[in-house]
Write an enzyme that holds these catalytic residues in place. Structure first.
Site, PDB file in Angstrom:
ATOM      1  N   SER A   1      35.250   7.987 -14.415  1.00  0.00           N
ATOM      2  CA  SER A   1      35.677   8.656 -13.196  1.00  0.00           C
ATOM      3  C   SER A   1      34.953   9.988 -13.058  1.00  0.00           C
ATOM      4  O   SER A   1      34.540  10.583 -14.054  1.00  0.00           O
ATOM      5  CB  SER A   1      37.197   8.881 -13.232  1.00  0.00           C
ATOM      6  OG  SER A   1      37.654   9.418 -12.018  1.00  0.00           O
ATOM      7  N   ASP A   2      34.817  10.447 -11.820  1.00  0.00           N
ATOM      8  CA  ASP A   2      34.220  11.746 -11.568  1.00  0.00           C
ATOM      9  C   ASP A   2      34.812  12.324 -10.291  1.00  0.00           C
ATOM     10  O   ASP A   2      35.159  11.575  -9.366  1.00  0.00           O
ATOM     11  CB  ASP A   2      32.697  11.657 -11.430  1.00  0.00           C
ATOM     12  CG  ASP A   2      32.050  13.013 -11.647  1.00  0.00           C
ATOM     13  OD1 ASP A   2      31.884  13.390 -12.823  1.00  0.00           O
ATOM     14  OD2 ASP A   2      31.746  13.693 -10.647  1.00  0.00           O
ATOM     15  N   THR A   3      34.945  13.644 -10.252  1.00  0.00           N
ATOM     16  CA  THR A   3      35.531  14.329  -9.101  1.00  0.00           C
ATOM     17  C   THR A   3      34.600  15.445  -8.645  1.00  0.00           C
ATOM     18  O   THR A   3      34.075  16.184  -9.480  1.00  0.00           O
ATOM     19  CB  THR A   3      36.907  14.926  -9.477  1.00  0.00           C
ATOM     20  OG1 THR A   3      37.771  13.871  -9.908  1.00  0.00           O
ATOM     21  CG2 THR A   3      37.542  15.648  -8.301  1.00  0.00           C
TER      22      THR A   3
END
EC number: 3.6.1.9
Length: 190
Positions: A68-70
């Site tokens: 995941s990445d934000t």
């Protein structure tokens, strides 16, 4: 049942998966993050989430791996983690009194294939005084967070309202992620 691996060292993602009662191990990706030039925020988070998940899955192909990445986006600017106090102040001043977007991408890799998706949440900040920003900087929170703030901590006082998934702003769109994991045979331990 296949093992479930979180390809992230993020304490927030770990906490969210624990909150949802998953059993998992953590194997943070060490891949060099590369983003194609001219990518939109949606494309950036999908590229990075997928790179992380595929890096770990390539070493554990009998597992289900979640990456995941934000990113925080304000207009055409993608705001990463601040490198110093001045950069954190500049980001908070930029976001003050405005609405910005938080994008979180998720990639789930398994022997059955790859599932990717992202969630976009719009976040409106209160107008922040110089004193508000200085107090928040003193808290130490801004320095390991995209956009220089964390909604789940002391930074909650910055946020006037959100439109979208709160958990995506924290770092993982939990409800959608749980539904996608269920399709892979990964369910909470209840």
């Amino acid at each position: 049942m296949k093992s479930f691996i979180l390809a992230s060292g993020s304490p927030r993602r770990k906490e969210l998966l624990e909150q949802a009662h998953y059993s998992f191990s953590i194997q943070a990706s060490t891949v060099e993050e590369i983003v194609k030039a001219g990518s939109t925020p949606e494309e950036v988070v999908l590229q990075l989430a997928n790179q992380k998940a595929e890096d770990v899955w390539s070493k554990a192909k009998d597992s289900i791996v979640l990456g995941s990445d934000t990113v925080v986006a304000f207009g055409d600017h993608i705001l990463g983690k601040p490198e110093n106090e001045q950069e954190a102040i500049a980001m908070l001043e930029m976001l003050s009194g405005h609405t910005h977007s938080v994008y979180t991408g998720v990639s789930i890799c398994s022997s059955e294939g790859v599932t990717t998706f992202y969630e976009k949440t719009d976040v409106e900040f209160y107008h922040l005084s110089k004193e508000d920003i200085e107090m928040y900087i003193r808290s130490g929170e801004p320095f390991d967070k995209a956009g220089s703030y964390g909604i789940q901590g002391f930074g909650a006082f910055l946020v006037k309202r959100i439109m979208g998934d709160y958990f995506a702003v924290v770092g993982l769109p939990l409800a959608r992620t749980m539904r996608e994991l269920k399709k892979c045979g990964i369910t909470p331990n209840m």
